[in-house]
Design an enzyme around this catalytic site. Structure first.
Site, PDB file in Angstrom:
ATOM      1  CD  GLU A 107      -2.764   1.219  -0.325  1.00 41.66           C
ATOM      2  OE1 GLU A 107      -2.170   1.747  -1.289  1.00 41.66           O
ATOM      3  OE2 GLU A 107      -3.890   0.712  -0.427  1.00 41.66           O
ATOM      4  CG  ASN A 108      -0.264   4.722   0.221  1.00 39.19           C
ATOM      5  OD1 ASN A 108      -0.997   5.014  -0.712  1.00 39.19           O
ATOM      6  ND2 ASN A 108      -0.683   4.692   1.475  1.00 39.19           N
ATOM      7  CG  ASP A 167      -6.546   2.773  -4.774  1.00 40.99           C
ATOM      8  OD1 ASP A 167      -6.340   1.892  -5.635  1.00 40.99           O
ATOM      9  OD2 ASP A 167      -5.998   3.892  -4.807  1.00 40.99           O
ATOM     10  CG  PHE A 182     -14.211  -1.681 -42.912  1.00 35.18           C
ATOM     11  CD1 PHE A 182     -15.033  -2.603 -42.276  1.00 35.18           C
ATOM     12  CD2 PHE A 182     -14.614  -0.357 -42.971  1.00 35.18           C
ATOM     13  CE1 PHE A 182     -16.236  -2.207 -41.716  1.00 35.18           C
ATOM     14  CE2 PHE A 182     -15.826   0.044 -42.407  1.00 35.18           C
ATOM     15  CZ  PHE A 182     -16.646  -0.879 -41.776  1.00 35.18           C
ATOM     16  CG  ASP A 218     -13.137  -4.427 -34.489  1.00 36.01           C
ATOM     17  OD1 ASP A 218     -14.331  -4.532 -34.821  1.00 36.01           O
ATOM     18  OD2 ASP A 218     -12.609  -3.338 -34.177  1.00 36.01           O
ATOM     19  CG  HIS A 224      -5.357 -11.560 -51.221  1.00 39.19           C
ATOM     20  ND1 HIS A 224      -5.035 -11.226 -52.514  1.00 39.19           N
ATOM     21  CD2 HIS A 224      -5.866 -12.821 -51.275  1.00 39.19           C
ATOM     22  CE1 HIS A 224      -5.320 -12.246 -53.321  1.00 39.19           C
ATOM     23  NE2 HIS A 224      -5.831 -13.223 -52.587  1.00 39.19           N
TER      24      HIS A 224
HETATM   25  O1  AHR Z   1     -12.911  -2.290 -39.292  1.00 35.06           O
HETATM   26  C1  AHR Z   1     -14.186  -1.664 -39.155  1.00 35.06           C
HETATM   27  C2  AHR Z   1     -14.351  -0.888 -37.867  1.00 35.06           C
HETATM   28  O2  AHR Z   1     -13.395   0.137 -37.812  1.00 35.06           O
HETATM   29  C3  AHR Z   1     -14.095  -1.648 -36.604  1.00 35.06           C
HETATM   30  O3  AHR Z   1     -15.168  -2.428 -36.155  1.00 35.06           O
HETATM   31  C4  AHR Z   1     -13.819  -0.559 -35.626  1.00 35.06           C
HETATM   32  O4  AHR Z   1     -12.982  -1.011 -34.587  1.00 35.06           O
HETATM   33  C5  AHR Z   1     -13.185   0.541 -36.463  1.00 35.06           C
HETATM   34  O5  AHR Z   1     -13.870   1.748 -36.259  1.00 35.06           O
HETATM   35  O1  AHR Z   2       0.631   0.528  -3.319  1.00 36.72           O
HETATM   36  C1  AHR Z   2       0.330   0.777  -4.651  1.00 36.72           C
HETATM   37  C2  AHR Z   2      -1.095   1.207  -4.833  1.00 36.72           C
HETATM   38  O2  AHR Z   2      -1.311   2.477  -4.267  1.00 36.72           O
HETATM   39  C3  AHR Z   2      -2.137   0.379  -4.186  1.00 36.72           C
HETATM   40  O3  AHR Z   2      -2.420  -0.833  -4.824  1.00 36.72           O
HETATM   41  C4  AHR Z   2      -3.314   1.287  -4.247  1.00 36.72           C
HETATM   42  O4  AHR Z   2      -4.243   1.020  -3.244  1.00 36.72           O
HETATM   43  C5  AHR Z   2      -2.727   2.664  -4.134  1.00 36.72           C
HETATM   44  O5  AHR Z   2      -3.177   3.463  -5.172  1.00 36.72           O
END
Ligand code: AHR
Ligand code: AHR
Length: 522
Positions: free
Chosen positions: A244-245, A320, A443, A459, A487
């Protein structure tokens, strides 16, 4: 809470069987477990060492030789129904086929990682408010896609827990987990190639409030490349302790060179702590032993000695609920008591014997786990294979001869996976770049790392059909079902038979969208 009825059932079932009654007694009292006819799995080994498991989670296998309850639960998208996935046999490996069957033609998320210790310390979705008495940074955590971390264990197909940023599991109401300065140990098996620098891919002990309540209120395994608090030698990823921290790689914040970068595909990661002593250990989960990255006193500063552990359990998030991190979890436990190195070495031997592997299980067929090549069939291009480009993330076709460069052959290799968005369809993972999938964007086809999101899954999912030219196979985009993997000018797209993009040209569309599925070239 939903898991409690099952816990009671399993306790009754365990107690009802003669041979496992001794094991159950050992579990419930923490006493050493005498030798059993059943194989000694990690929790049997910890019990024999006098430091029994008080939580045991795995989607891949039983962690007690006598365990035959559920491993995890999946929920399918089509109707919201849930199903428990158990081991194939007592003490055995996950029944991946049960998941495949239940999730056929839809997608599934992992909803519960059951606690095999009998203490009811199962993990469910980390929530903001609602189920938990504290805030979750970033809101509710997401659930993991149940198909996103395919693996084989001892030759059996199984699925790990793929933690994309935003994903996390938690239990704030545990039983028997260390609190205050009590001793505990934990190990987990992770994918050493799936990590990031976000906070914090953790497994272990955290705050029951879901909020940061101060130094020493956590004691969890961290795995990743975060350097905000501490780091080991090299460029990471590192196993560190989240206290923690602070992510600690040794007694001081910052660089501790004794804690090495770990780059194995499968990693065994260990953190353990007792009054004014704690340790980091790590190893290759496929072979060899464990190294000790640190063993010694608690870090200086007010909060870490004595510790103020609270006993919640987290997976994939910080104490957290910080959920910017990424990683993959296959199995892990938490113990009561500070395990000896010898006990952990025995656990590591069991893990390496379990035979984790990401290698393909077959070749040349459109079956999940199989390695394939995809050869173009248009007259121009019958020596050309679908491959990722070396210089960018695009996907192209090019001539890859049997005597050509090994890198070309490797780049033309694909591992067939159950479709990330529809398990009856397929996804194609790069054979030489694990975790990266063929996906369309705008695409056009790219090779991208799986970000765990629903759009990516769509996708990257293609449904195999008989070849559009009357031979071979074609691959229909699951989210644009009039478009097929094609292709065009030696570059790969999803394309309609006529349409607004140049690559939708109706000319030779049937041939361009037809592929010969063959054995991999490399
Ligand atoms: O490839 C077509 C579309 O393009 C996909 O679904 C999307 O991830 C992106 O906007
Ligand atoms: O200790 C690292 C991280 O610090 C902990 O996982 C988290 O609770 C805090 O943000």
């Amino acid at each position: 809470m939903t898991v409690r009825p099952w816990i009671r059932r399993v306790r009754r079932a365990i107690l009802a069987t003669g041979t496992t009654a001794v094991l159950a007694a050992g579990l419930l009292t923490g006493a050493a477990v005498p030798a059993q006819a059943a194989a000694q799995r990690p929790c049997d080994l910890y019990a024999a060492g006098g430091t029994p498991c008080v939580a045991a989670h795995s989607t891949t296998r039983a962690l007690y030789g006598g365990y035959n309850g559920p491993l995890y639960q999946v929920r399918r998208a089509s109707d919201g129904a849930t199903k428990d996935i158990g081991p194939l046999s007592t003490g055995g490996y996950a029944d991946a086929q049960a998941q495949d069957t239940f999730c056929a033609a839809t997608s599934c998320a992992i909803t519960v990682l059951y606690d095999q210790s009998g203490r009811g310390n199962s993990l469910t979705q980390g929530l903001k408010g609602g189920g938990w008495p504290g805030p979750a940074a970033g809101g509710n955590d997401n659930l993991a896609n149940a198909f996103e971390a395919p693996v084989t264990v001892a030759g059996h197909r199984a699925y790990g827990v793929y933690i994309a940023p935003g994903t996390g599991y938690r239990n704030n109401h545990t039983n028997g987990i260390a609190v205050g300065d009590q001793p505990e140990g934990m190990y987990a098996v992770f994918d050493g190639t799936h990590a990031n620098d976000g906070c914090c891919f953790d497994y272990g002990n955290a705050e029951t409030s879901g909020a940061d309540t101060g130094d020493g209120h956590m004691e969890a395994i961290y795995f990743g490349t975060n350097t905000g608090w501490g780091r080991g030698s090299g460029n990471g990823p590192w196993v560190m302790a989240d206290l923690e921290n602070g992510l600690f790689s040794g007694v001081n914040r910052g660089l501790n060179t004794g804690d090495p970068s770990i780059n194995d595909r499968f990693v065994t990661a260990i953190v353990k702590g007792e009054p004014d002593r704690w340790a980091i250990r790590a190893g290759n989960a496929q072979a060899g032993g464990l190294l000790t990255g640190y063993s010694g006193p608690r870090p200086g500063g007010s909060g870490y000695h004595p510790m103020h552990k609270e006993g919640a359990i987290i997976l994939g998030i910080g104490g957290d609920n910080s959920n910017a991190s990424a990683g993959t979890f296959y199995e892990g436990v938490m113990t009561s008591g500070y395990p000896s190195d010898a006990t952990e070495n025995a656990v590591q031997a069991d893990i390496t014997a379990a035979g984790y592997s990401s290698a393909p299980t077959g070749s040349g067929s459109l079956t999940p786990g199989s390695a394939v090549s995809l050869r173009a069939t248009t007259a121009c291009c019958t020596s050309d294979y679908l491959r990722h480009d070396d210089t960018d993330t695009k996907v192209v076709i090019s001539a890859v001869g049997s005597s050509g460069p090994a890198t070309d052959k490797a780049a033309a290799g694909w591992i067939v996976r159950a479709g990330l968005a529809n398990s009856s369809c397929l996804s194609f993972e790069s054979a030489d770049r694990p975790g990266q999938f063929l996906r369309h964007y705008g695409f056009e086809l790219y090779l991208n790392a799986d970000d765990g999101g629903g759009n990516f899954a769509q996708d990257a999912t293609f449904c195999a059909t008989p070849g559009n030219s009357g031979t071979g196979a074609s691959f229909r985009s699951v989210n644009y079902p009039t478009k097929y993997l094609r292709h065009y000018d030696y570059t790969a797209y999803v394309a309609g038979n006529g349409g607004s993009n140049a690559w939708d040209s109706a000319s030779s569309w049937a041939d361009d969208t037809t592929w010969v599925v063959g054995r991999p070239l490399a």
